[in-house]
Design an enzyme around this catalytic site. Structure first.
Site, PDB file in Angstrom:
ATOM      1  N   ASP A 184       0.854  -1.182   0.000  1.00  0.00           N
ATOM      2  CA  ASP A 184       0.000   0.000   0.000  1.00  0.00           C
ATOM      3  C   ASP A 184       0.890   1.233   0.000  1.00  0.00           C
ATOM      4  O   ASP A 184       2.091   1.138   0.294  1.00  0.00           O
ATOM      5  CB  ASP A 184      -0.930   0.004   1.214  1.00  0.00           C
ATOM      6  CG  ASP A 184      -2.207   0.806   1.001  1.00  0.00           C
ATOM      7  OD1 ASP A 184      -2.332   1.484  -0.042  1.00  0.00           O
ATOM      8  OD2 ASP A 184      -3.092   0.751   1.883  1.00  0.00           O
ATOM      9  N   ASP A 185       0.311   2.382  -0.333  1.00  0.00           N
ATOM     10  CA  ASP A 185       1.087   3.617  -0.335  1.00  0.00           C
ATOM     11  C   ASP A 185       1.376   4.101   1.073  1.00  0.00           C
ATOM     12  O   ASP A 185       2.455   4.597   1.369  1.00  0.00           O
ATOM     13  CB  ASP A 185       0.383   4.705  -1.152  1.00  0.00           C
ATOM     14  CG  ASP A 185      -1.033   5.019  -0.678  1.00  0.00           C
ATOM     15  OD1 ASP A 185      -1.576   4.279   0.172  1.00  0.00           O
ATOM     16  OD2 ASP A 185      -1.619   5.995  -1.185  1.00  0.00           O
ATOM     17  N   ASP A 238      -2.029   4.573   7.765  1.00  0.00           N
ATOM     18  CA  ASP A 238      -2.400   5.753   8.546  1.00  0.00           C
ATOM     19  C   ASP A 238      -2.800   5.312   9.953  1.00  0.00           C
ATOM     20  O   ASP A 238      -1.972   5.258  10.862  1.00  0.00           O
ATOM     21  CB  ASP A 238      -3.526   6.494   7.824  1.00  0.00           C
ATOM     22  CG  ASP A 238      -3.844   7.853   8.429  1.00  0.00           C
ATOM     23  OD1 ASP A 238      -3.652   8.043   9.642  1.00  0.00           O
ATOM     24  OD2 ASP A 238      -4.310   8.732   7.691  1.00  0.00           O
TER      25      ASP A 238
END
Length: 168
Positions: free
Chosen positions: A101-102, A105
């Site tokens: 994933d980028d 969070d």
């Protein structure tokens, strides 16, 4: 965390490509990986770079929406499950699967995917402190109150100097 945060971290295409390649370097010794599962949409671009660098041809997606208005994280919605053939790898544990994933969070999305593939290796380009424990490999940690502006979400615009009141 919303894009109106005081802390902004704009990332150019060049920088993101360098960071995704740095992720591939870190992952090189962690495999071998039979497949990549990228978390869409943010994981598509780094997964393509990592797949090229590690010569992984089997690429799957899991589609989970968490930011429904581009500002606030909402309820997670699985829009597309992982193919059963990929889920069956590692005797159903996900061993040998690389999840990309980028950004991690809060860790909610990663936690959901980890339930699907408990022994997969999780990698992100960027990590925030709340989600950091959910990933095995990442490149850069940013503070929880920082909004990352990814290149696919931006156009070219003038940025005023910091001294003139630009967001930090």
């Amino acid at each position: 965390m919303s894009p109106t945060s005081e802390k902004a971290f704009p990332v150019s295409w060049d920088q993101f490509h360098r960071d995704a390649r740095a992720l591939a370097w870190r992952l090189h010794g962690a495999g071998p990986f039979e497949a990549i599962v990228c978390i869409t949409r943010g994981g598509l671009v780094p997964a393509a770079v990592v797949a090229r660098e590690l010569e992984i041809r089997l690429i799957e997606t899991v589609c989970i929406a968490s930011y429904h208005d581009y500002q606030n994280q909402g309820e997670l919605m699985v829009l597309k499950e992982i193919d059963p053939k990929i889920r069956a790898l590692g005797e159903g544990s996900g061993a040998g699967v690389l999840v990309v994933d980028d950004l991690v969070d809060t860790g909610k999305t990663a936690r959901m995917v980890r339930q699907m593939l408990p022994k997969a290796h999780f990698a992100t380009v960027y990590a925030k402190p709340q989600g950091r424990p959910m990933v095995d490999t990442f490149v850069t940690e940013v503070s929880q109150d920082t909004w990352i502006y990814f290149p696919w979400d931006m156009g070219l615009t003038f940025q005023p100097p910091i001294r003139n009141g630009a967001p930090r």
